[in-house]
Every structure is written in C-alpha cells, then in structure tokens.
Design a protein around this motif. Structure first.
Motif: not given
Ligand code: FEO
Length: 396
Positions: A22-24, A79-86, A145-147, A164-166, A193-195, A223-226
């Motif tokens: 489960v993500f987020d 590029n984004h402070n959400e902890p999965d990247h920071s 996009m999205h923070w 990043n997450d885009g 599904y991600y979008f 991107p930052s995932h996948g």
């Molecule tokens: Fe918005 Fe992959 O973190």
C-alpha cells in the motif's frame, strides 16, 4: 537493480521495493514500486537528482558508490519533499556536508523541515538552469503535481526529463525501460492507476503545468517510480493532457446526487432536478448507492455544481453519503458550487454535517440547506421550489 547507465555520465541509482503493498495509506500496489534517483556527472560538478525512502538509504548509497564516492557529489536536487524521495537526504548531508541543495524556490521551507540540520539550500525559479559542465539542467516548477513543491528537470544535452512523480507508475522492475517490461504487468493500467490515485485531484494545475514541457524536445522520461520511457515519450505526456482536460467545460451540468431508503429524499431530488431542467441546466439524478466510484468521480468532474441529498440515520448522514463526499478530494473539484438537502425523521442533523464537510473541502456552499420531515407535504414541496429558485440564482 544496481547503478545503471542511461547515457554517458547519467546513471540510474534508485532502489526497488517489491514488498510494498500500500502506498501513501490509500493506494494498494500490486507490483511493489521503485524509488528512482539519478546521478548526472558534468565535467565540473556532479548532481544527484532526488533520494529514496529512508529504509533503503544504505542500498542507495551502495548504488551511488558504484559510480562515484558519496564525497564526490556536489549538488542534491530536491524535486519533491515527500519522504519516499527525500528520506535519505539527511543522512546524505551528514555523510557529505559539502553538498549544496537546489530546489524550487517555494520548496525551501519544506526542505528545511525534512532535514532539520543546517544546509546550503538555493531556491530556483522556473526555467532557471544549473550548469554542471557539459550537462545543463533546466528547472521546471510544476506546482501541485502533486505537491506545491514539485519540480522537474530537463537535461538539455541528453534530452532527458527527470519528471519526479509525474508520469510515474508503481511497478517494481529490474528493467530500466518500460519497453523492456516482461509479462504480468499491465503498464497502461498501472500508468492510469497512478494518475487516478495521485494526480487526479490536481488536474487543474496539471493542464497548466504541462504546457511548460511543450518547448522541450524529450527523448527519455525518467520518473521517480517505475520504468523510464524512451519510445515515443510524448505519448505519456499526451495521456496526462487528455486526462486533465476540464470535463465541465461546454456543459451546464448540475448533478443531483442522493441516497434514499424509503424514497423521500429521492422525491426531493426529483423535484429539484425538474426545476433545474426548467431553468436550462442538465440535472442528472445520481443514486449514490447504485453507482460505482469511477462513475461518481467522472460525474463530479463534469458538474459545474453539485447537490447532495442525504437521509439522517442515528443522528448522522448515512455511510454511502460520507463515502461519496470523500470523493470530492479525489478529483479536481475545488471551488464548485454545492448545496445539501434531505428527508429526515427527527432532527435531520446529517444535512448540516454534510454541508459543513463540503465547505471544508473548498466547495462554495449555498448557505441554506433544505430538509423535509418524512414524506414531503404540499407546503414542504412549495418551500422546496422556493429554495431551488434561490439556489438557481446562486449557481448563476
Ligand atoms: Fe509524491 Fe513519490 O512521492
């Protein structure tokens, strides 16, 4: 996946998280995910683009050190402070305190909140460039996009967009590119599904942000995932563009959502809908309990205003109505006009509760709610017509 060369002096140094289910908190992930990070070596400076989730820090550092020592990193781009990247940023700074951080100007306070240590942080404006020596990174700020902090970087010489997450997808793979994925993963579905899960609440911002990419001749989206995308990369941007159009444009739809046990709230909904149609609106009746989540989200997006009819059970609105109200924050519905009505037996508390919640979700609320006790009487029906007339003036 070990460090992997993308082009000369540009490396993938991210990590895999195959066990993520489960993500987020909200998003089940059937195929795990990756936390992607990229290393760009110029002749003068070396930049690391984003980090990874904290538990993967040592594996991440090992990947970097297959290319350069941690000491050799000059810049960290956040590029984004959400902890999965920071998540690994603070330990990185502790290992190499000489690292200068670059981020979008609006992102600086968030970076400080993530690090909680002194650091050399520079905020960049949209389209500002960072020279590494033969490698030039152009910052594109992509707010919401999205923070609010989100940015992308375009590597001019190699035409790589670090997005990043885009354009991300939660797919754990040991293949670098989407066109190398093997069986068992429906890429088109995972990309959608991600979008749908992460980006859909921000489509109003996304359609404005995407225009910034028009001027860049992109060969690879990283991107930052996948996986990364190298075959017709524009097709993935175009999907976001298609999914982000304003679906309410060109319509005058006021959707009348309702739940009804004995048919009384439904009668109110029908009467309101007829008056709205008489006034020139499309006013579809949508029974919340008989409509799937995706249909409800699409109907919300198409509506210029929404009405919600709820019965009151046990001093509360009913659960299907609360579940429906939760969808307002899962699409781009900010600033739509809204009103609440319902039939009740005793006090009708649920009507005001729903109105308060919709107001908190940034709907422009019609200040009057409408309630009728049990079966609507002739007088209550007349009152409802009066209420609907005022509502029509409010919607405009
Ligand atoms: Fe918005 Fe992959 O973190």
């Amino acid at each position: 996946m070990a460090a992997t060369k993308i082009v000369d002096n540009v490396y993938y140094v991210g990590v895999q998280d195959p066990d993520l289910v489960v993500f987020d908190i909200i998003m089940p992930t059937q195929h795990g995910t990756t936390y992607n990070s990229y290393l760009v070596k110029g002749t003068e400076k070396t930049a690391l683009i984003d980090t990874v989730k904290e538990p993967f820090t040592e594996q991440f550092f090992a990947n970097i050190e297959q290319v350069v020592p941690i000491d050799a990193i000059d810049y960290l781009i956040v590029n984004h402070n959400e902890p999965d990247h920071s998540g690994a940023a603070r330990t990185l700074l502790e290992r190499n305190p000489k690292i200068k951080i670059y981020c979008g100007a609006a992102s600086m306070p968030y970076v400080r909140n993530i690090l909680n240590i002194d650091a050399d942080i520079t905020g960049l404006k949209d389209a500002q460039q960072l020279e590494l020596g033969g490698k030039t990174l152009t910052f594109r700020l992509m707010p919401y996009m999205h923070w609010p902090d989100t940015a992308m970087n375009f590597l001019e010489q190699d035409r790589i967009l670090f997005s990043n997450d885009g354009f991300a997808a939660h797919i754990c793979t040991d293949r670098l590119y989407a066109d190398e994925l093997t069986g068992g993963v429906d890429l088109a579905h995972e990309f959608w599904y991600y979008f749908d899960s992460i980006m859909r609440p921000f489509t109003g911002y996304i359609r404005r942000n995407l225009t910034k990419l028009d001027s860049h001749d992109i060969d690879i989206i990283a991107p930052s995932h996948g996986p990364l995308y190298r075959q017709q990369p524009r097709q993935w941007i175009d999907k976001y563009r298609d999914w982000s159009v304003d679906k309410s444009e060109g319509h005058r739809i006021v959707s009348v959502f309702y739940a009804s046990n004995y048919g009384n709230t439904e009668k109110l909904a029908q009467q309101i809908s007829r008056r709205l149609v008489d006034a020139g609106y499309e006013a579809p009746l949508v029974d919340i309990t008989q409509t799937g989540e995706q249909r409800l989200k699409e109907q919300l997006e198409k509506s210029l205003a929404t009405l919600v009819g709820t019965p009151t059970f046990n001093g509360d609105a009913v659960k299907p109505v609360w579940d429906f109200v939760a969808l307002y924050s899962m699409v781009y519905a900010v600033g739509k006009k809204a009103a609440v009505f319902g039939s009740y037996g005793w006090a009708g508390e649920g009507i005001k509760m729903v109105a308060d919640r919709l107001g908190a979700l940034k709907q422009k609320m019609f200040t009057e709610t409408f309630g009728a006790r049990l079966v609507p009487s002739t007088e209550e029906k007349q009152n409802l017509d009066t209420w609907t007339s005022k509502l029509i003036e409010f919607i405009g």
